[in-house]
Design a protein around this motif. Structure first.
Motif, PDB file in Angstrom:
ATOM      1  N   ASN A 196       0.772  -1.462   0.746  1.00 37.48           N
ATOM      2  CA  ASN A 196      -0.195   0.205   0.333  1.00 37.48           C
ATOM      3  C   ASN A 196       0.454   0.850   0.150  1.00 37.48           C
ATOM      4  O   ASN A 196       0.626   2.201  -0.428  1.00 37.48           O
ATOM      5  CB  ASN A 196      -1.067   0.168   0.868  1.00 37.48           C
ATOM      6  CG  ASN A 196      -1.885   1.157   1.549  1.00 37.48           C
ATOM      7  OD1 ASN A 196      -2.429   1.470  -0.033  1.00 37.48           O
ATOM      8  ND2 ASN A 196      -2.501   1.735   2.224  1.00 37.48           N
ATOM      9  N   GLU A 197       1.514   1.630   0.853  1.00 38.07           N
ATOM     10  CA  GLU A 197       3.052   2.345   0.998  1.00 38.07           C
ATOM     11  C   GLU A 197       3.445   3.219   0.157  1.00 38.07           C
ATOM     12  O   GLU A 197       4.171   3.788  -0.632  1.00 38.07           O
ATOM     13  CB  GLU A 197       3.847   2.407   2.354  1.00 38.07           C
ATOM     14  CG  GLU A 197       2.968   2.077   3.871  1.00 38.07           C
ATOM     15  CD  GLU A 197       4.059   1.603   4.813  1.00 38.07           C
ATOM     16  OE1 GLU A 197       4.121   2.240   6.016  1.00 38.07           O
ATOM     17  OE2 GLU A 197       5.530   1.386   4.109  1.00 38.07           O
ATOM     18  N   GLN A 223       1.462   4.684  -3.022  1.00 42.02           N
ATOM     19  CA  GLN A 223       1.237   5.277  -2.428  1.00 42.02           C
ATOM     20  C   GLN A 223       2.498   6.618  -3.307  1.00 42.02           C
ATOM     21  O   GLN A 223       1.974   7.518  -3.134  1.00 42.02           O
ATOM     22  CB  GLN A 223       1.087   5.795  -1.811  1.00 42.02           C
ATOM     23  CG  GLN A 223      -0.313   5.174  -0.960  1.00 42.02           C
ATOM     24  CD  GLN A 223      -1.278   5.259   0.510  1.00 42.02           C
ATOM     25  OE1 GLN A 223      -0.466   6.065   1.580  1.00 42.02           O
ATOM     26  NE2 GLN A 223      -1.822   4.496   0.926  1.00 42.02           N
TER      27      GLN A 223
END
Length: 188
Positions: free
Chosen positions: A128-129, A132
């Protein structure tokens, strides 16, 4: 068993002498009733005793073994004609002796390519990081500012150094070479 055969033979002999031959039915018969008695050996080979069959099997097995031995000997003879004795020279003394310049001649390894990389630091990110991240994002590494960079050769740590800029290109000034003892410790 031999006693039983002797006893049976004696009974037949006594019966023949007395004329009370159990096989003889006609007193005028010159063969004494023995013409109907057949010998297994004269039966044309249709009745073969177990001993004879076993003897035949043994004979066949021995013949096969002899054929195998002859075949093996022929193979060994053929192979002995196909091999050659080579004169091998012992080069261990030449390898141990120092070269004329006093150093070992290792020029043959100088053209082997190696991958050299420098590592500023590492981190772990969740997917997820990672998704992003964008232009201008900052990724925090595990090293502090001013800590030396690590230099790896083919994935193995060999030195540490500091980043420098030379003619608008990054470089590394080596400050510490990892000793062989430290390299062995890092393997474990």
């Amino acid at each position: 068993m031999a006693e039983d055969q002797d006893k049976l033979a004696q009974e037949w002999a006594d019966a023949l002498l007395e004329g009370n031959d159990p096989a003889a039915t006609d007193p005028d018969d010159p063969f004494g009733g023995l013409e109907n008695v057949t010998d297994p050996a004269d039966a044309g080979g249709t009745e073969v005793s177990a001993d004879e069959a076993l003897a035949d099997e043994w004979a066949a097995a021995l013949a096969e073994t002899e054929q195998d031995e002859v075949k093996h000997e022929k193979e060994q003879e053929f192979l002995s004609t196909q091999t050659h004795d080579y004169d091998l020279t012992d080069m261990s003394a030449d390898a141990k002796a120092p070269s004329k310049s006093g150093k070992r001649d290792l020029d043959f390894i100088l053209d082997i390519p190696l991958e050299v990389s420098a590592e500023l630091g590492r981190t772990k990110l969740l997917i997820n990081e990672l998704l992003q991240l964008g232009q201008g994002s900052v990724v925090e590494l595990n090293k502090l500012a001013g800590e030396p960079l690590e230099i790896y050769v083919n994935g193995k740590l060999v030195a540490r150094g500091e980043a420098v800029v030379i003619n608008e290109k990054f470089g590394i000034r080596l400050t510490d070479i990892i000793s062989p003892i430290e390299r062995v410790k890092q393997l474990g």
